[in-house]
Write a protein that holds these residues in place. Structure first.
Motif, mmCIF file in Angstrom:
data_model
loop_
_atom_site.group_PDB
_atom_site.id
_atom_site.type_symbol
_atom_site.label_atom_id
_atom_site.label_comp_id
_atom_site.label_asym_id
_atom_site.label_seq_id
_atom_site.Cartn_x
_atom_site.Cartn_y
_atom_site.Cartn_z
ATOM 1 N N ARG A 59 45.122 10.001 31.422
ATOM 2 C CA ARG A 59 46.521 9.649 31.209
ATOM 3 C C ARG A 59 47.381 10.892 31.030
ATOM 4 O O ARG A 59 48.490 11.002 31.592
ATOM 5 N N GLN A 60 46.865 11.853 30.283
ATOM 6 C CA GLN A 60 47.609 13.092 30.107
ATOM 7 C C GLN A 60 47.740 13.852 31.426
ATOM 8 O O GLN A 60 48.786 14.457 31.705
ATOM 9 N N VAL A 61 46.650 13.783 32.232
ATOM 10 C CA VAL A 61 46.727 14.455 33.542
ATOM 11 C C VAL A 61 47.795 13.813 34.419
ATOM 12 O O VAL A 61 48.569 14.501 35.098
ATOM 13 N N ARG A 62 47.846 12.469 34.383
ATOM 14 C CA ARG A 62 48.886 11.803 35.170
ATOM 15 C C ARG A 62 50.285 12.183 34.687
ATOM 16 O O ARG A 62 51.194 12.424 35.488
ATOM 17 N N LEU A 70 51.071 14.923 33.149
ATOM 18 C CA LEU A 70 51.326 16.314 33.544
ATOM 19 C C LEU A 70 51.647 16.414 35.032
ATOM 20 O O LEU A 70 52.503 17.226 35.441
ATOM 21 N N ARG A 71 50.967 15.607 35.846
ATOM 22 C CA ARG A 71 51.292 15.625 37.281
ATOM 23 C C ARG A 71 52.720 15.167 37.519
ATOM 24 O O ARG A 71 53.454 15.743 38.349
ATOM 25 N N ASP A 72 53.131 14.110 36.795
ATOM 26 C CA ASP A 72 54.523 13.673 36.927
ATOM 27 C C ASP A 72 55.482 14.759 36.485
ATOM 28 O O ASP A 72 56.527 14.998 37.133
ATOM 29 N N GLU A 73 55.134 15.443 35.393
ATOM 30 C CA GLU A 73 55.984 16.551 34.937
ATOM 31 C C GLU A 73 56.039 17.666 35.974
ATOM 32 O O GLU A 73 57.104 18.244 36.231
ATOM 33 N N VAL A 74 54.839 17.944 36.550
ATOM 34 C CA VAL A 74 54.817 19.004 37.574
ATOM 35 C C VAL A 74 55.664 18.604 38.774
ATOM 36 O O VAL A 74 56.414 19.425 39.338
ATOM 37 N N THR A 75 55.567 17.334 39.181
ATOM 38 C CA THR A 75 56.380 16.872 40.309
ATOM 39 C C THR A 75 57.859 16.999 39.988
ATOM 40 O O THR A 75 58.669 17.452 40.818
ATOM 41 N N PHE A 76 58.199 16.564 38.760
ATOM 42 C CA PHE A 76 59.603 16.646 38.350
ATOM 43 C C PHE A 76 60.076 18.092 38.306
ATOM 44 O O PHE A 76 61.166 18.443 38.809
ATOM 45 N N LEU A 77 59.247 18.979 37.716
ATOM 46 C CA LEU A 77 59.633 20.391 37.629
ATOM 47 C C LEU A 77 59.694 21.044 39.001
ATOM 48 O O LEU A 77 60.540 21.917 39.261
ATOM 49 N N THR A 78 58.791 20.616 39.884
ATOM 50 C CA THR A 78 58.826 21.180 41.251
ATOM 51 C C THR A 78 60.116 20.793 41.967
ATOM 52 O O THR A 78 60.767 21.621 42.632
ATOM 53 N N ALA A 79 60.470 19.505 41.815
ATOM 54 C CA ALA A 79 61.732 19.082 42.434
ATOM 55 C C ALA A 79 62.917 19.799 41.819
ATOM 56 O O ALA A 79 63.860 20.225 42.516
ATOM 57 N N GLU A 80 62.874 19.940 40.485
ATOM 58 C CA GLU A 80 63.982 20.664 39.833
ATOM 59 C C GLU A 80 64.021 22.129 40.274
ATOM 60 O O GLU A 80 65.104 22.709 40.476
ATOM 61 N N LYS A 81 62.817 22.714 40.430
ATOM 62 C CA LYS A 81 62.772 24.104 40.899
ATOM 63 C C LYS A 81 63.345 24.233 42.302
ATOM 64 O O LYS A 81 64.090 25.176 42.613
ATOM 65 N N THR A 82 63.012 23.252 43.142
ATOM 66 C CA THR A 82 63.557 23.286 44.505
ATOM 67 C C THR A 82 65.070 23.201 44.486
ATOM 68 O O THR A 82 65.776 23.933 45.213
ATOM 69 N N MET A 83 65.585 22.292 43.648
ATOM 70 C CA MET A 83 67.032 22.147 43.561
ATOM 71 C C MET A 83 67.676 23.413 43.015
ATOM 72 O O MET A 83 68.739 23.859 43.502
#
Length: 491
Positions: free
Chosen positions: A198-201, A203-216
Motif C-alpha cells: 500500500r505504501q508502495v502504491r 509512493l508511486r502515485d506521489e512519484v507520478t504526481f511529482l513527475t507531472a508537476e516536474k514536467t509542468m
C-alpha cells in the motif's frame, strides 16, 4: 445305625408329637367326640411309628455289639417292659390282632429299610455329583485366575500403549501450537507486506504526481526563458500556466472512476444479496425486502452527497485563508478530500439514512425488526457515494419513482417481471448516472396495473405518514442538480 438315628433326629418326630398334643389339648373342649378319637388314634399311630424306628435302632445296635454285648441291658430293662406292656394289652387285644400288628410292623420296617437304602443310594449319588461339581468349580476358578492374569497383562500393555499415545498427542499438540505460532508470524508478515505494498502504491502515485508537476515546472521554465517583446503580457499569462498544474485528484480521476464503478457493481452482486438474505429471515415478502434495499441505497446517496457538501464547505473555509498553490481553491479542496477520505464521518450518515427510512411512506417494516440489520450495507454504500462525489464529473443515481415508464436505457427487468408491461411497479436497484449518460444499469420490476397499485399504496393509511423535515429537505435536494453537475451541463 447312625444313619437311622440321624434321620430320626432330622425328622423331629417328638417335636411334631408334642405340637399335636398341645393342639389337641387346646381344641379338646371345642371339637366333637369323633374328632377327639381321630386325633388320639393319630397320636397313637405316630407313637407306634416312633417306637418302630426305636426298635430298629435297638436291633441295629444289638447287631453291632455282637452275640453277647447288651444282653444284660435287654434282660434288665427291655424284657420287663415288654412283659408289662403285653400284660396290660392282653385284655383288650386278641392274639390274632397282635400277630397282625407284628406283621404290619415288620412290613413297615421292611419298607423303611428299603427307603433308607434308596435314600442312602440317592445321598451317594448326590455326593458324587457334589464332588464332580466341586471339581468343575475348581477348574472354573483356575480358568478365572488365568483370565484375570491375562487381563492384568493386557491392562499393563494398554497402560503402556496409552502412555505412549499420550506422549504422541502431547508432541502433536506442541507441533500444532508451533505451527499456529508460525502461521501467526506469517500472517503478521503478510499484513506488513500488504502495508508495504500500500505504501508502495502511494509512493508511486506521489512519484507520478511529482513527475507531472516536474514536467509542468520545466515547461514553465522553458517558457519563462523564451524571449518575449512584451514583458507585461508574461505577467498576465503566468496565472493560466499556474492553473494548468494537475492535482492528485485530477491525475487519479480515471482510475478512481473505474474502481468506484466496479465497486458499485460488486455492491449490487454481493452485499445487496447478503442484506436481502438477512432481511428474508424476518420478512417473508420479497417485494418489501427489495423496496427496503433500494430505498436504503437511494437514501445513502442522498446522505453522502449532503455530507460531502458540508465537508467541502468546511475544507474550503479552512484552506481559503492560506491557499497560495498553483491550482485553484476548488481543485485544492477536492484534492484535500481525496487525500483524506478517512475523515468522512460515515456513522452519522448511516444514522441519518436509518432515520429517513423509519419515516419513509413507501415501505413498511415489522416492529420486531430494525433497519440496523443492514447498517453494514448502508455504510459501504455511503462510502462509495461520498467517493463518487470527488470525481469530475461526479456520479449520481438516476431519478426513479413507482409507476414510471420503463426505460431500457436505465434499467433491466427482473426475472419475475411481465416483459410486456410498460410501467415499473418498484425498483430493485438504482441506475448509476454520469451527467445524462447511464454508467451502470439498474434493475426494475414491471407488471400491468403498476399505476393503480402505486395509487392504492399511497391511499393506504399505513403509508400516509408525513415525512420528517430532514427527509423533505433531503428529497428536495436530491431532485435539484448539484453545482458541479449544473455547471457541467451548462458547459
Amino acid at each position: 445305625m447312625a444313619d437311622t438315628l440321624r434321620r430320626l433326629v432330622n425328622t423331629s418326630s417328638y417335636s411334631v408329637l408334642q405340637q399335636k398334643l398341645e393342639a389337641w389339648y387346646k381344641d379338646y373342649h371345642v371339637i366333637s367326640c369323633d374328632q377327639n378319637l381321630n386325633r388320639c388314634c393319630e397320636l397313637v399311630e405316630l407313637t407306634s411309628k416312633i417306637q418302630g424306628q426305636l426298635f430298629t435302632i435297638l436291633n441295629l445296635t444289638a447287631q453291632e455289639g455282637g452275640h453277647y454285648a447288651g444282653v444284660d441291658t435287654l434282660k434288665s430293662r427291655l424284657l420287663p417292659w415288654l412283659g408289662t406292656c403285653f400284660t396290660m394289652a392282653t385284655p383288650s387285644v386278641s392274639p390274632d390282632t397282635s400277630l397282625n400288628l407284628i406283621q404290619d410292623n415288620m412290613e413297615k420296617e421292611r419298607k423303611i429299610r428299603e427307603l433308607s437304602l434308596s435314600h442312602e443310594s440317592d445321598m451317594q449319588k448326590m455326593e458324587d455329583q457334589l464332588c464332580s461339581t466341586r471339581i468343575q468349580l475348581d477348574s472354573v476358578k483356575q480358568e478365572l485366575v488365568d483370565a484375570k492374569s491375562e487381563l492384568d497383562s493386557t491392562k499393563n500393555k494398554s497402560a503402556t500403549t496409552l502412555l505412549a499415545t499420550e506422549d504422541e498427542i502431547l508432541h502433536l499438540k506442541a507441533e500444532l501450537r508451533a505451527a499456529y505460532e508460525q502461521m501467526d508470524v506469517y500472517k503478521r508478515k503478510l499484513d506488513m507486506l500488504e502495508d508495504y505494498e500500500r505504501q508502495v502504491r502511494l509512493l508511486r502515485d506521489e512519484v507520478t504526481f511529482l513527475t507531472a508537476e516536474k514536467t509542468m515546472l520545466q515547461e514553465r521554465l522553458v517558457r519563462s526563458r523564451s524571449p518575449s517583446p512584451l514583458p507585461p503580457r508574461r505577467s498576465r499569462t503566468s496565472s493560466p500556466v499556474r492553473s494548468e498544474s494537475p492535482t492528485r485528484a485530477q491525475l487519479t480521476n480515471s482510475s478512481r472512476h473505474a474502481r468506484l464503478v466496479s465497486r458499485f457493481s460488486d455492491l449490487y452482486a454481493t452485499e445487496r444479496l447478503e442484506a436481502q438474505s438477512l432481511l428474508r429471515r424476518y420478512i417473508d415478502d420479497l417485494e418489501t425486502v427489495q423496496r427496503i434495499i433500494f430505498i436504503a441505497a437511494v437514501e445513502s446517496f442522498q446522505a453522502a452527497k449532503l455530507a460531502y457538501r458540508q465537508f467541502k464547505l468546511r475544507v474550503r473555509k479552512t484552506l481559503s485563508p492560506t491557499h497560495v498553490g498553483p491550482e485553484s481553491l476548488e481543485d485544492a479542496v477536492v484534492d484535500y478530500i481525496v487525500r483524506n477520505l478517512d475523515l468522512y464521518d460515515v456513522q452519522t450518515s448511516v444514522n441519518d439514512v436509518i432515520n429517513s427510512m423509519n419515516v419513509n411512506p413507501r415501505i413498511s417494516f415489522p416492529p420486531e425488526v430494525d433497519f440496523v440489520l443492514i447498517s453494514s450495507f448502508i455504510r459501504e454504500m455511503c462510502r462509495i457515494a461520498f467517493s463518487m462525489q470527488t470525481l469530475d464529473p461526479p456520479l449520481d443515481l438516476a431519478f426513479s419513482s413507482d409507476g414510471e415508464l420503463y426505460s431500457d436505457v436505465k434499467y433491466r427487468r427482473s426475472y419475475d417481471s411481465e416483459f410486456t408491461a410498460p410501467l415499473v411497479v418498484y425498483h430493485v436497484w438504482p441506475a448509476l448516472m454520469e451527467g445524462d449518460s447511464v454508467i451502470v444499469k439498474g434493475e426494475a420490476v414491471t407488471r400491468r396495473g403498476a399505476l393503480w397499485r402505486s395509487r392504492s399504496r399511497s391511499s393506504s393509511p399505513v403509508r400516509s405518514r408525513s415525512g420528517s423535515p430532514t427527509r423533505t429537505l433531503m428529497s428536495s435536494r436530491s431532485r435539484s442538480p448539484s453545482p458541479g453537475r449544473l455547471s457541467a451541463s451548462r458547459l
